[in-house]
Every structure is written in C-alpha cells, then in structure tokens.
Motif scaffolding. Sequence first.
Motif, mmCIF file in Angstrom:
data_model
loop_
_atom_site.group_PDB
_atom_site.id
_atom_site.type_symbol
_atom_site.label_atom_id
_atom_site.label_comp_id
_atom_site.label_asym_id
_atom_site.label_seq_id
_atom_site.Cartn_x
_atom_site.Cartn_y
_atom_site.Cartn_z
ATOM 1 N N ASN A 1 60.971 1.583 13.894
ATOM 2 C CA ASN A 1 60.683 1.432 15.323
ATOM 3 C C ASN A 1 59.249 0.947 15.505
ATOM 4 O O ASN A 1 58.320 1.546 14.934
ATOM 5 C CB ASN A 1 60.867 2.755 16.075
ATOM 6 C CG ASN A 1 62.323 3.086 16.297
ATOM 7 O OD1 ASN A 1 62.918 2.662 17.279
ATOM 8 N ND2 ASN A 1 62.897 3.846 15.355
ATOM 9 N N LEU A 2 59.093 -0.124 16.279
ATOM 10 C CA LEU A 2 57.778 -0.736 16.505
ATOM 11 C C LEU A 2 57.163 -0.168 17.782
ATOM 12 O O LEU A 2 57.758 -0.250 18.859
ATOM 13 C CB LEU A 2 57.907 -2.254 16.618
ATOM 14 C CG LEU A 2 56.595 -3.025 16.833
ATOM 15 C CD1 LEU A 2 55.672 -2.858 15.630
ATOM 16 C CD2 LEU A 2 56.889 -4.506 17.087
ATOM 17 N N ALA A 3 55.995 0.413 17.607
ATOM 18 C CA ALA A 3 55.314 1.006 18.765
ATOM 19 C C ALA A 3 54.693 -0.079 19.642
ATOM 20 O O ALA A 3 54.208 -1.095 19.161
ATOM 21 C CB ALA A 3 54.224 1.975 18.295
ATOM 22 N N LYS B 1 52.414 5.728 20.495
ATOM 23 C CA LYS B 1 52.232 6.245 19.141
ATOM 24 C C LYS B 1 53.444 7.072 18.752
ATOM 25 O O LYS B 1 53.947 7.882 19.546
ATOM 26 C CB LYS B 1 50.969 7.126 19.085
ATOM 27 C CG LYS B 1 50.473 7.393 17.675
ATOM 28 C CD LYS B 1 49.901 6.133 17.051
ATOM 29 C CE LYS B 1 49.282 6.418 15.682
ATOM 30 N NZ LYS B 1 48.793 5.183 15.051
ATOM 31 N N PHE B 2 53.954 6.844 17.493
ATOM 32 C CA PHE B 2 55.018 7.653 16.925
ATOM 33 C C PHE B 2 54.413 8.539 15.840
ATOM 34 O O PHE B 2 53.626 8.062 15.011
ATOM 35 C CB PHE B 2 56.115 6.781 16.295
ATOM 36 C CG PHE B 2 56.732 5.781 17.234
ATOM 37 C CD1 PHE B 2 57.199 4.580 16.765
ATOM 38 C CD2 PHE B 2 56.847 6.061 18.593
ATOM 39 C CE1 PHE B 2 57.771 3.647 17.621
ATOM 40 C CE2 PHE B 2 57.420 5.153 19.441
ATOM 41 C CZ PHE B 2 57.881 3.930 18.964
ATOM 42 N N GLN C 1 52.940 8.453 10.826
ATOM 43 C CA GLN C 1 52.620 7.924 12.141
ATOM 44 C C GLN C 1 52.813 6.413 12.128
ATOM 45 O O GLN C 1 52.773 5.770 11.074
ATOM 46 C CB GLN C 1 51.185 8.267 12.553
ATOM 47 C CG GLN C 1 50.114 7.583 11.717
ATOM 48 C CD GLN C 1 48.719 7.875 12.243
ATOM 49 O OE1 GLN C 1 48.558 8.382 13.335
ATOM 50 N NE2 GLN C 1 47.704 7.550 11.455
ATOM 51 N N SER C 2 53.019 5.845 13.299
ATOM 52 C CA SER C 2 53.164 4.389 13.410
ATOM 53 C C SER C 2 51.818 3.719 13.170
ATOM 54 O O SER C 2 50.752 4.342 13.276
ATOM 55 C CB SER C 2 53.687 4.020 14.804
ATOM 56 O OG SER C 2 52.811 4.518 15.811
ATOM 57 N N ARG C 3 51.867 2.434 12.828
ATOM 58 C CA ARG C 3 50.644 1.707 12.485
ATOM 59 C C ARG C 3 49.867 1.226 13.706
ATOM 60 O O ARG C 3 48.749 0.745 13.557
ATOM 61 C CB ARG C 3 50.993 0.503 11.614
ATOM 62 C CG ARG C 3 51.575 0.895 10.259
ATOM 63 C CD ARG C 3 51.837 -0.346 9.408
ATOM 64 N NE ARG C 3 52.355 0.005 8.096
ATOM 65 C CZ ARG C 3 52.671 -0.877 7.158
ATOM 66 N NH1 ARG C 3 52.523 -2.183 7.418
ATOM 67 N NH2 ARG C 3 53.142 -0.481 5.989
ATOM 68 N N GLN C 4 50.435 1.300 14.863
ATOM 69 C CA GLN C 4 49.756 0.824 16.075
ATOM 70 C C GLN C 4 48.433 1.580 16.270
ATOM 71 O O GLN C 4 48.385 2.801 16.197
ATOM 72 C CB GLN C 4 50.662 1.038 17.297
ATOM 73 C CG GLN C 4 50.078 0.537 18.606
ATOM 74 C CD GLN C 4 50.076 -0.973 18.669
ATOM 75 O OE1 GLN C 4 50.908 -1.609 18.050
ATOM 76 N NE2 GLN C 4 49.130 -1.538 19.382
ATOM 77 N N GLN C 5 47.359 0.822 16.490
ATOM 78 C CA GLN C 5 46.055 1.433 16.726
ATOM 79 C C GLN C 5 46.084 2.284 17.990
ATOM 80 O O GLN C 5 46.762 1.966 18.954
ATOM 81 C CB GLN C 5 44.965 0.368 16.860
ATOM 82 C CG GLN C 5 44.671 -0.372 15.570
ATOM 83 C CD GLN C 5 43.834 0.464 14.607
ATOM 84 O OE1 GLN C 5 43.540 1.618 14.867
ATOM 85 N NE2 GLN C 5 43.451 -0.128 13.489
ATOM 86 N N SER C 6 45.329 3.375 17.991
ATOM 87 C CA SER C 6 45.288 4.269 19.146
ATOM 88 C C SER C 6 43.839 4.641 19.440
ATOM 89 O O SER C 6 42.980 4.598 18.552
ATOM 90 C CB SER C 6 46.104 5.530 18.878
ATOM 91 O OG SER C 6 45.621 6.211 17.723
ATOM 92 N N PRO C 7 43.548 5.004 20.705
ATOM 93 C CA PRO C 7 42.161 5.343 21.061
ATOM 94 C C PRO C 7 41.609 6.521 20.281
ATOM 95 O O PRO C 7 40.426 6.571 19.973
ATOM 96 C CB PRO C 7 42.256 5.650 22.564
ATOM 97 C CG PRO C 7 43.488 4.951 23.034
ATOM 98 C CD PRO C 7 44.435 4.989 21.875
ATOM 99 N N VAL C 8 42.446 7.525 19.980
ATOM 100 C CA VAL C 8 42.027 8.672 19.170
ATOM 101 C C VAL C 8 43.107 8.939 18.133
ATOM 102 O O VAL C 8 44.259 8.514 18.275
ATOM 103 C CB VAL C 8 41.786 9.930 20.030
ATOM 104 C CG1 VAL C 8 40.617 9.735 20.974
ATOM 105 C CG2 VAL C 8 43.035 10.310 20.793
#
Length: 500
Positions: A101-103, A108-109, A120-127
């Motif tokens: 599944n693509l975030a 975030k997954f 966790q998914s690879r999508q960058q997150s603020p924290v």
Amino acid sequence: MTAPTTVTTADRPLGLLRAHGAPSARVRIVAWVLLLVLGSLAVVTVVTWQLLIRATDARMDTALRTEIEEFTALTASGRSPADGAPFASVDQVLRTAITYNLARPNEKFLGYLDGVFRYQSRQQSPVLLAGDPGFARLAGSVPAPVEARYESAAGEVRYIAVPVTLAGDPARGVIVVAYFADQERSAADDAALLMVAAGAVTAVLAAVAAWLVAGRILRPVRDVADTARAITETDLSARIHAGADTRDELGALVRAVNAMLDRVEDGARAQRRFVDDAGHELRTPITIVRGHLEVVDVDDPADVRAAVTLVDDELERMNRIVSDLLVLAKAEQPEFVHPAPTDVPALLEETLRKASGLADRQWALVGAGEPLVADLDAQRVTQALLVLADNAAHHTVPGDRIVLGAAADTSTVRLRVADTGTGVAPADRERIFARFARGSGSARRSEGAGLGLAIAGAIAGAHGGHVEVSDGVGTGLPGQSGPGATFTLVLPLRADHEVP
C-alpha cells in the motif's frame, strides 16, 4: 478692487479634516465603506476557511477508512499476494500489508507486533511516529479497532488502529493508518491567506471607488469651500455671488462666507507676512550649513577647499532633489533638467570618486580618456549614474568589479555602469524600471523602496534618451558573482556638439 477669481474643484483638494479637526464627510463615507467591506470579507474568509477545514477533515477520515478496507481486502484471503502461499506469521501480514500500500502525502502506515514497532511506510513525515512512545502506548496494542486523534510534536494526528491476528500464531499485531492533520490542512490555510491578500486589494479598490464617488456627491459643497479659500488668498475685497435663488442651504452658506470675509480682511496682511517668514526659515538650515563650511579652518587648505566644494555641490543637489520630488511624475517638463555643455570624462571621474564610497568593490573607469563634451544636466546625470552604481553595489559582493564608462557617436552619448554581479534576467529587463519593481531572481534587497531605476529612467527620459540593460562584464573568473549587468544611459549628444 481686484477682479474675482473663478476656482474649480481641481484647483484645491478637499481636506481630510474639517476646520475643527474632525474627519471630513468624505473620509467618514470611505471609512464606513471600508468597515462594511472588511467586515464582509472577514466573515466570508472565516466561513470559507472553516468549510475547507471541515472538507479536509472529512477527506482524511474517508481516506483512513478506505486504507483499512484495502488492508482488510489484501489480507482477507490469508495468502501472500507475492507468491500465493499462506501467511506464516502476523509479522508477515504486517510487512505485506504495509509494503503493498502506497501512502499519500502527509499519510503514514505503521505496524506494531505485541506492542512494539516493526514496520512503517517510506513516505516522509513531519515527525517520526515510530519513535514516539506515547503514540505506541495508545495505538500499538489495541484489542479492537480504534479511531482517534493524537497530539504529536508536529500537531494533530488522526489515525485508525486495527488489530491483526493469525490462526496458529499467538503474536498480536496492529496496523495503524495515520494522517498529519495540520499539514494536510495547510492548503486550507494557504487559501485563507490568499483570500486575506485578495481582500486587502479589494478593500483598497473599494476605498478608492468610495473616495471618488463621495467626491462627486460632495462636489457642490466643495466648490463653495474652494472658492471661499481662493478669495481669502487672492482678493479679500471680492465676495461670492449668491445666485438667483438664495433661499436654499447653499445661499445660507454664501451669506455666512461673505460675512466671514468682512471679518478676516484685516488679518490678511499679517497672514502674508507669516507665509513669507516661514519660507525664509525653511531656507535657513541649508544657508547655515554652507556658512559654516565656508569658514572651516584646518591645516590643509587644499583639502578644505575640495571638501567644501564637494559638500556644497552635494547640498545643492539634495536641495534640488527635495524641490523636484513633487514634479518627478512630470519629468518631461523643461525645468526638470538644465542641460549645459558638460565635460563627460570629468563627470565620470567625479561620479566614480563618489560611487567608490558606496561599497567595497573593484571600481574602475574605462573608455573615458578622450575629450567629450555633451549637452547634459551634470547634477541629474550624476544622480542617475549614482543610482545605477548603488544598484550594482547591492547586486555584487566584495571582489566583484563595477565599471563606469562612456562612448559616443554622431548623435548620442552612452554612459554605462557595468558589473560582475548576479545579472538581470531577460524577462525582467523592462519590468524593473517600473516604480517599486525588483528583479525576480535577486537574492539581495536594497534598503530603498524600489524607485532608483525608475528615477534613472525619468532622468534619461527628461534628456530625450532612455536606459538600456544588457549583460555585464562577468567572465566567470574566481571572485565574480555571475555574468553581471550593464545599465546604459543613452542620451542625445545635441546638434551643436560634435564628437571630437
């Protein structure tokens, strides 16, 4: 008796304040219009922003539920989509669900196994939610599906946590789908800011329109007031003609003004003396400065004379600048410039001497060795060249080169200021001469208001010339900021002066 003077509305502007200091009717009308416009815009902006926020929240909630449904559909068969084999462990289920599944942005997954973060998914997150123990306690070991919110270091997080089990594996997993709500709402915040900016422009336009409309409505009253003021200043023996019908409000106003003129006539001479004295006092500060400079006594008379000459010249130029600020918009008028035969090489040398104090740059003078006389206003051209030199200084750094030069043909003289700075983009080369305009690619900002190049263009235009922009003298050597820019004053040489 002096003949009466006819005054129209254009002769005098309506004051912002009435005689006793209260705002004029025109100002009050504009103020009420602005109040209504700003109030309406504020309500519309807040309501629109709230609607956008609610729509964004609803979209996030829908996306969270959709992702959970996709996870459920992916794992419902009990087999891995990679090879079709049954899942061997809860850990494999978590890894497969998050991998396939693509975030989305700001989504975030996360996967937890027995309350401990695993994937966790690879999508960058603020924290980094994976390293947040508070979030792990809330979402990492839920016994049943949970939809909740959490305040992280990056703001609100909206999430759904769903437990994952597998027959034959005692481990308990949790899949978490989370949205960083504050970041997702940034588009709504940007839209609100855009509406505020548009509202400010709308308010300004509304104020201008209200000012013009109010002026037309109040024009009859203004005509009477302007006429009364003109009579007071030019011919106190004259009176305002009341017209055929003197029974209306304007007739009463005319009679009151005529009676007032009878009372103020005796004070007119004192008023004129006051105006004369005020004009004299305004000139006094510059006269005092010149007087003190002329009697300076130091050890080196030659230096004193040079300093006095330079300062006196600059004071005169500043005095003319102040006096001409009101007519810069009418630069085509002959009195804006006073052309006279001018030694161009000497003018450039003097300009270079003044400009070299603007900044620590490699200042140079080229192409000005041969005699050249042109019909120019030396002070105005010096002002324009200093504006261009100051502009070059603000777009270069220490080590860059700024060059002043001159060239001429049978009809024009070209005075240029070239540098090795950042240069001017071709798309900006016409726009930068507008008032308050700046180059779009400029990293440095001058302390001015963005009027320098407009003033240089006005001075060139008053001489019957113009300003050209081309590439500078940058050659890519170490220490140079870029290709630079060349600003050239192209001025008529005048028919009575030939190129030597």
